[in-house]
Design a protein around this motif. Structure first.
Motif, PDB file in Angstrom:
ATOM      1  N   ALA A  91      26.819  26.539  -7.554  1.00  0.00           N
ATOM      2  CA  ALA A  91      26.499  27.399  -6.408  1.00  0.00           C
ATOM      3  C   ALA A  91      25.453  28.448  -6.788  1.00  0.00           C
ATOM      4  O   ALA A  91      24.474  28.660  -6.070  1.00  0.00           O
ATOM      5  CB  ALA A  91      27.769  28.070  -5.887  1.00  0.00           C
ATOM      6  N   LYS A  92      25.658  29.109  -7.931  1.00  0.00           N
ATOM      7  CA  LYS A  92      24.697  30.119  -8.371  1.00  0.00           C
ATOM      8  C   LYS A  92      23.335  29.487  -8.658  1.00  0.00           C
ATOM      9  O   LYS A  92      22.293  30.080  -8.383  1.00  0.00           O
ATOM     10  CB  LYS A  92      25.238  30.862  -9.594  1.00  0.00           C
ATOM     11  N   ALA A  93      23.357  28.292  -9.211  1.00  0.00           N
ATOM     12  CA  ALA A  93      22.104  27.593  -9.493  1.00  0.00           C
ATOM     13  C   ALA A  93      21.341  27.293  -8.206  1.00  0.00           C
ATOM     14  O   ALA A  93      20.103  27.346  -8.178  1.00  0.00           O
ATOM     15  CB  ALA A  93      22.387  26.308 -10.261  1.00  0.00           C
ATOM     16  N   HIS A  94      22.044  26.967  -7.133  1.00  0.00           N
ATOM     17  CA  HIS A  94      21.379  26.713  -5.854  1.00  0.00           C
ATOM     18  C   HIS A  94      20.697  27.978  -5.325  1.00  0.00           C
ATOM     19  O   HIS A  94      19.631  27.894  -4.703  1.00  0.00           O
ATOM     20  CB  HIS A  94      22.377  26.176  -4.830  1.00  0.00           C
ATOM     21  N   TYR A  95      21.315  29.127  -5.558  1.00  0.00           N
ATOM     22  CA  TYR A  95      20.667  30.374  -5.118  1.00  0.00           C
ATOM     23  C   TYR A  95      19.325  30.553  -5.819  1.00  0.00           C
ATOM     24  O   TYR A  95      18.318  30.880  -5.188  1.00  0.00           O
ATOM     25  CB  TYR A  95      21.575  31.570  -5.400  1.00  0.00           C
ATOM     26  N   ILE A  96      19.290  30.319  -7.114  1.00  0.00           N
ATOM     27  CA  ILE A  96      18.036  30.459  -7.864  1.00  0.00           C
ATOM     28  C   ILE A  96      17.032  29.394  -7.440  1.00  0.00           C
ATOM     29  O   ILE A  96      15.870  29.701  -7.124  1.00  0.00           O
ATOM     30  CB  ILE A  96      18.295  30.360  -9.378  1.00  0.00           C
ATOM     31  N   ALA A  97      17.453  28.138  -7.405  1.00  0.00           N
ATOM     32  CA  ALA A  97      16.531  27.036  -7.146  1.00  0.00           C
ATOM     33  C   ALA A  97      15.974  27.057  -5.727  1.00  0.00           C
ATOM     34  O   ALA A  97      14.804  26.716  -5.508  1.00  0.00           O
ATOM     35  CB  ALA A  97      17.233  25.702  -7.406  1.00  0.00           C
ATOM     36  N   LEU A  98      16.783  27.460  -4.761  1.00  0.00           N
ATOM     37  CA  LEU A  98      16.360  27.419  -3.368  1.00  0.00           C
ATOM     38  C   LEU A  98      15.786  28.734  -2.858  1.00  0.00           C
ATOM     39  O   LEU A  98      15.042  28.745  -1.876  1.00  0.00           O
ATOM     40  CB  LEU A  98      17.542  27.006  -2.479  1.00  0.00           C
ATOM     41  N   LYS A  99      16.099  29.834  -3.530  1.00  0.00           N
ATOM     42  CA  LYS A  99      15.649  31.154  -3.067  1.00  0.00           C
ATOM     43  C   LYS A  99      14.622  31.770  -4.014  1.00  0.00           C
ATOM     44  O   LYS A  99      13.546  32.207  -3.577  1.00  0.00           O
ATOM     45  CB  LYS A  99      16.859  32.081  -2.948  1.00  0.00           C
ATOM     46  N   ASN A 119      15.679  27.070 -12.989  1.00  0.00           N
ATOM     47  CA  ASN A 119      14.432  27.240 -12.225  1.00  0.00           C
ATOM     48  C   ASN A 119      14.580  26.392 -10.967  1.00  0.00           C
ATOM     49  O   ASN A 119      15.427  26.712 -10.136  1.00  0.00           O
ATOM     50  CB  ASN A 119      13.191  26.920 -13.056  1.00  0.00           C
ATOM     51  N   SER A 120      13.818  25.342 -10.802  1.00  0.00           N
ATOM     52  CA  SER A 120      14.026  24.450  -9.663  1.00  0.00           C
ATOM     53  C   SER A 120      15.200  23.510  -9.913  1.00  0.00           C
ATOM     54  O   SER A 120      15.629  22.781  -9.016  1.00  0.00           O
ATOM     55  CB  SER A 120      12.760  23.640  -9.379  1.00  0.00           C
ATOM     56  N   LYS A 121      15.704  23.522 -11.138  1.00  0.00           N
ATOM     57  CA  LYS A 121      16.876  22.736 -11.490  1.00  0.00           C
ATOM     58  C   LYS A 121      17.730  23.531 -12.471  1.00  0.00           C
ATOM     59  O   LYS A 121      17.288  24.542 -13.021  1.00  0.00           O
ATOM     60  CB  LYS A 121      16.469  21.391 -12.099  1.00  0.00           C
ATOM     61  N   PHE A 122      18.932  23.064 -12.668  1.00  0.00           N
ATOM     62  CA  PHE A 122      19.833  23.700 -13.635  1.00  0.00           C
ATOM     63  C   PHE A 122      19.473  23.178 -15.017  1.00  0.00           C
ATOM     64  O   PHE A 122      19.569  21.978 -15.289  1.00  0.00           O
ATOM     65  CB  PHE A 122      21.286  23.364 -13.289  1.00  0.00           C
ATOM     66  N   LEU A 123      19.057  24.083 -15.901  1.00  0.00           N
ATOM     67  CA  LEU A 123      18.585  23.682 -17.224  1.00  0.00           C
ATOM     68  C   LEU A 123      19.705  23.612 -18.262  1.00  0.00           C
ATOM     69  O   LEU A 123      19.624  22.854 -19.228  1.00  0.00           O
ATOM     70  CB  LEU A 123      17.491  24.635 -17.703  1.00  0.00           C
ATOM     71  N   LEU A 222      23.149  28.786   1.040  1.00  0.00           N
ATOM     72  CA  LEU A 222      21.865  28.083   0.967  1.00  0.00           C
ATOM     73  C   LEU A 222      22.061  26.585   0.791  1.00  0.00           C
ATOM     74  O   LEU A 222      21.325  25.775   1.369  1.00  0.00           O
ATOM     75  CB  LEU A 222      21.023  28.654  -0.168  1.00  0.00           C
ATOM     76  N   TRP A 223      23.051  26.198  -0.023  1.00  0.00           N
ATOM     77  CA  TRP A 223      23.346  24.777  -0.154  1.00  0.00           C
ATOM     78  C   TRP A 223      23.740  24.197   1.199  1.00  0.00           C
ATOM     79  O   TRP A 223      23.223  23.150   1.613  1.00  0.00           O
ATOM     80  CB  TRP A 223      24.488  24.560  -1.152  1.00  0.00           C
ATOM     81  N   PHE A 224      24.633  24.875   1.892  1.00  0.00           N
ATOM     82  CA  PHE A 224      25.123  24.381   3.185  1.00  0.00           C
ATOM     83  C   PHE A 224      23.995  24.287   4.195  1.00  0.00           C
ATOM     84  O   PHE A 224      23.867  23.282   4.921  1.00  0.00           O
ATOM     85  CB  PHE A 224      26.223  25.309   3.687  1.00  0.00           C
ATOM     86  N   LYS A 225      23.166  25.306   4.253  1.00  0.00           N
ATOM     87  CA  LYS A 225      22.047  25.335   5.199  1.00  0.00           C
ATOM     88  C   LYS A 225      21.124  24.136   4.976  1.00  0.00           C
ATOM     89  O   LYS A 225      20.719  23.459   5.941  1.00  0.00           O
ATOM     90  CB  LYS A 225      21.277  26.650   5.036  1.00  0.00           C
ATOM     91  N   ASN A 226      20.805  23.854   3.735  1.00  0.00           N
ATOM     92  CA  ASN A 226      19.922  22.731   3.422  1.00  0.00           C
ATOM     93  C   ASN A 226      20.652  21.392   3.525  1.00  0.00           C
ATOM     94  O   ASN A 226      20.052  20.383   3.916  1.00  0.00           O
ATOM     95  CB  ASN A 226      19.336  22.910   2.030  1.00  0.00           C
TER      96      ASN A 226
END
Length: 229
Positions: A91-99, A119-123, A222-226
């Motif tokens: 969930a936290k990774a989606h905040y970074i990647a999408l926002k 970044n755009s993915k979880f590293l 953000l995950w849900f919205k997308n």
């Protein structure tokens, strides 16, 4: 749209009502008061959640709602990790990647201390012993070291301690700071976030970090919205 978000952690259940990425209401629930969540989400039809705890059936508790679970299988970003990755970290990774969309570090001071790079993915990331467990274990494993598990502040900011209490706290803080600094430099981190139920004890030691107690809940939104689109 208004959406209910639930982050079920090891110690508490964090709940929010979110609209357009804004937290309208927020509350924490203990596991023995989970039924009270029903009242918190009155008037909200869609619920998104993540959980690191088994045995809690959110769909049954909120059976009059449309309930969506974020997990490894339905992630919208690439996860450079095995399927053991906790959904709260996803969930936290989606905040970074999408926002945020830039290389970022997240320090989560909860039951465990978790460091993640996204970044755009979880590293990837690290899981360290949480500060309360660290302090409790030191006391229980020795005959004379004090138990500082319930200390109220970590206002020790020097290299070495001049009391046993200072030495213990500095041992913990310095090990965190050294490791985190190394990771920041290695990955050329652009954005720094600190979160978690115990983050308040460490804020002054990471004062260049943005404190955001809602980052997992925002990531769920953000995950849900997308996901819906």
């Amino acid at each position: 749209m208004k959406v209910g978000a639930i982050d079920i952690g090891n110690s508490l259940i964090k709940c929010a009502i979110i609209e357009d990425e804004n937290i309208l209401l927020f509350e924490k629930f203990n596991f023995d008061s989970i039924e009270k969540m029903k009242n918190f989400f009155n008037g909200i039809n869609e619920i998104v959640y993540c959980s690191v705890v088994g045995g809690i059936n959110i769909r049954e508790i909120l059976k009059d709602k449309e309930v969506y679970e974020l997990n490894y299988q339905n992630s919208l970003i690439e996860l450079n990790y095995t399927e053991t990755l906790g959904s709260d970290r996803i969930a936290k990774a989606h905040y970074i990647a999408l926002k945020i969309k830039e290389i970022s570090i997240i320090l989560d001071f909860g039951t465990a201390t978790v460091i993640d790079i996204v970044n755009s993915k979880f590293l990837g990331g690290l899981i360290l012993i949480g500060y309360k467990t660290y302090l409790k274990c030191l006391s229980q494993s020795t005959s004379k070291l004090p138990n500082l598990e319930y200390i109220e502040e970590f206002k020790v900011n020097k290299l070495i301690g001049n009391s046993t209490e200072e030495a213990i706290l500095l041992g913990l803080i310095s090990s965190y700071k050294f490791l985190i600094s190394k990771i920041e430099n290695e990955f050329n981190v652009k954005n720094k976030f600190i979160t978690g139920g115990n983050a308040k004890f460490f804020l002054e030691h990471f004062n260049d970090y943005v404190y955001d107690p809602y980052i997992s809940l925002k990531g769920l939104f953000l995950w849900f919205k997308n996901f819906k689109t």
